[in-house]
Design a protein around this motif. Structure first.
Motif, PDB file in Angstrom:
ATOM      1  N   ALA A  31     -33.453  17.015  54.738  1.00 26.85           N
ATOM      2  CA  ALA A  31     -32.317  16.543  54.034  1.00 26.85           C
ATOM      3  C   ALA A  31     -32.752  14.792  53.677  1.00 26.85           C
ATOM      4  CB  ALA A  31     -31.211  16.172  55.049  1.00 26.85           C
ATOM      5  N   GLU A  32     -34.123  14.578  53.525  1.00 26.69           N
ATOM      6  CA  GLU A  32     -34.636  13.242  53.300  1.00 26.69           C
ATOM      7  C   GLU A  32     -34.096  12.721  51.847  1.00 26.69           C
ATOM      8  OE1 GLU A  32     -39.090  11.106  52.461  1.00 26.69           O
ATOM      9  OE2 GLU A  32     -39.045  13.268  52.853  1.00 26.69           O
ATOM     10  N   PHE A  33     -33.939  13.619  50.906  1.00 24.25           N
ATOM     11  CA  PHE A  33     -33.469  13.030  49.533  1.00 24.25           C
ATOM     12  C   PHE A  33     -31.899  12.666  49.557  1.00 24.25           C
ATOM     13  CE2 PHE A  33     -31.425  13.729  45.498  1.00 24.25           C
ATOM     14  CZ  PHE A  33     -32.040  12.622  44.706  1.00 24.25           C
ATOM     15  N   GLU A  34     -31.147  13.343  50.219  1.00 20.00           N
ATOM     16  CA  GLU A  34     -29.677  13.023  50.457  1.00 20.00           C
ATOM     17  C   GLU A  34     -29.636  11.967  51.274  1.00 20.00           C
ATOM     18  OE1 GLU A  34     -31.301  16.000  50.904  1.00 20.00           O
ATOM     19  OE2 GLU A  34     -29.987  17.273  49.308  1.00 20.00           O
ATOM     20  N   ILE A  35     -30.240  11.969  52.272  1.00 20.48           N
ATOM     21  CA  ILE A  35     -30.258  10.474  53.331  1.00 20.48           C
ATOM     22  C   ILE A  35     -30.612   9.288  52.224  1.00 20.48           C
ATOM     23  CG2 ILE A  35     -31.094   9.545  55.190  1.00 20.48           C
ATOM     24  CD1 ILE A  35     -31.487  12.241  56.361  1.00 20.48           C
ATOM     25  N   LEU A  36     -31.586   9.300  51.616  1.00 26.14           N
ATOM     26  CA  LEU A  36     -32.042   8.223  50.835  1.00 26.14           C
ATOM     27  C   LEU A  36     -31.039   7.887  49.610  1.00 26.14           C
ATOM     28  CD1 LEU A  36     -35.939   8.827  50.442  1.00 26.14           C
ATOM     29  CD2 LEU A  36     -34.682   6.999  51.989  1.00 26.14           C
ATOM     30  N   VAL A  38     -27.819   8.452  49.690  1.00 23.76           N
ATOM     31  CA  VAL A  38     -26.695   7.964  50.402  1.00 23.76           C
ATOM     32  C   VAL A  38     -26.956   6.517  50.568  1.00 23.76           C
ATOM     33  CG1 VAL A  38     -24.949   7.995  52.377  1.00 23.76           C
ATOM     34  CG2 VAL A  38     -25.442   9.970  51.158  1.00 23.76           C
ATOM     35  N   LEU A  39     -28.198   6.298  51.279  1.00 24.51           N
ATOM     36  CA  LEU A  39     -28.531   4.929  51.822  1.00 24.51           C
ATOM     37  C   LEU A  39     -28.398   3.854  50.506  1.00 24.51           C
ATOM     38  CD1 LEU A  39     -30.966   5.199  54.628  1.00 24.51           C
ATOM     39  CD2 LEU A  39     -28.955   4.488  54.612  1.00 24.51           C
ATOM     40  N   PHE A  40     -29.051   4.511  49.367  1.00 20.38           N
ATOM     41  CA  PHE A  40     -29.317   3.558  48.090  1.00 20.38           C
ATOM     42  C   PHE A  40     -27.767   3.320  47.697  1.00 20.38           C
ATOM     43  CE2 PHE A  40     -28.957   3.507  43.742  1.00 20.38           C
ATOM     44  CZ  PHE A  40     -29.685   2.454  43.333  1.00 20.38           C
ATOM     45  N   PHE A  41     -26.693   3.983  47.552  1.00 19.30           N
ATOM     46  CA  PHE A  41     -25.510   3.642  47.028  1.00 19.30           C
ATOM     47  C   PHE A  41     -24.709   2.812  48.162  1.00 19.30           C
ATOM     48  CE2 PHE A  41     -26.163   7.047  44.007  1.00 19.30           C
ATOM     49  CZ  PHE A  41     -25.520   6.430  42.950  1.00 19.30           C
ATOM     50  N   LEU A  42     -25.014   2.940  49.484  1.00 19.82           N
ATOM     51  CA  LEU A  42     -24.298   2.141  50.364  1.00 19.82           C
ATOM     52  C   LEU A  42     -25.005   0.711  50.433  1.00 19.82           C
ATOM     53  CD1 LEU A  42     -22.603   2.193  52.840  1.00 19.82           C
ATOM     54  CD2 LEU A  42     -24.522   2.596  54.387  1.00 19.82           C
ATOM     55  N   ILE A  43     -26.376   0.551  50.001  1.00 20.50           N
ATOM     56  CA  ILE A  43     -26.865  -0.916  50.023  1.00 20.50           C
ATOM     57  C   ILE A  43     -26.395  -1.622  48.762  1.00 20.50           C
ATOM     58  CG2 ILE A  43     -29.128  -1.887  49.723  1.00 20.50           C
ATOM     59  CD1 ILE A  43     -30.227   0.201  51.839  1.00 20.50           C
TER      60      ILE A  43
END
Length: 75
Positions: A31-36, A38-43
């Protein structure tokens, strides 16, 4: 000499903690792409929220233009 019973260090099967850590790492790799993503949109959301909460940026939306009939910036 007596033989030791139980789990030895040199045995082929890994322990419970090792298996749990390997499963977590496998999930992160999967799930590396999904985690990155979500983190991009959160930041981005936190940065945008911080920028928009400043008074100098907020005054752009509430400032009323001059009512003398001229366009702003034109002489």
């Amino acid at each position: 000499m007596r033989q030791q019973r139980g789990r030895g260090v040199g045995r082929g099967d890994p322990g419970l903690l090792t298996r749990a850590v390997e499963k977590v790492f496998r999930l992160v790799r999967l799930a590396e792409f999904e985690i990155l993503f979500v983190l991009f949109f959160l930041i981005a959301f936190v940065l945008f929220k911080d920028l928009m909460s400043r008074p100098e940026y907020n005054s752009i939306f509430v400032k009323k233009p001059d009512l003398d009939g001229r366009w702003p910036g034109l002489m």
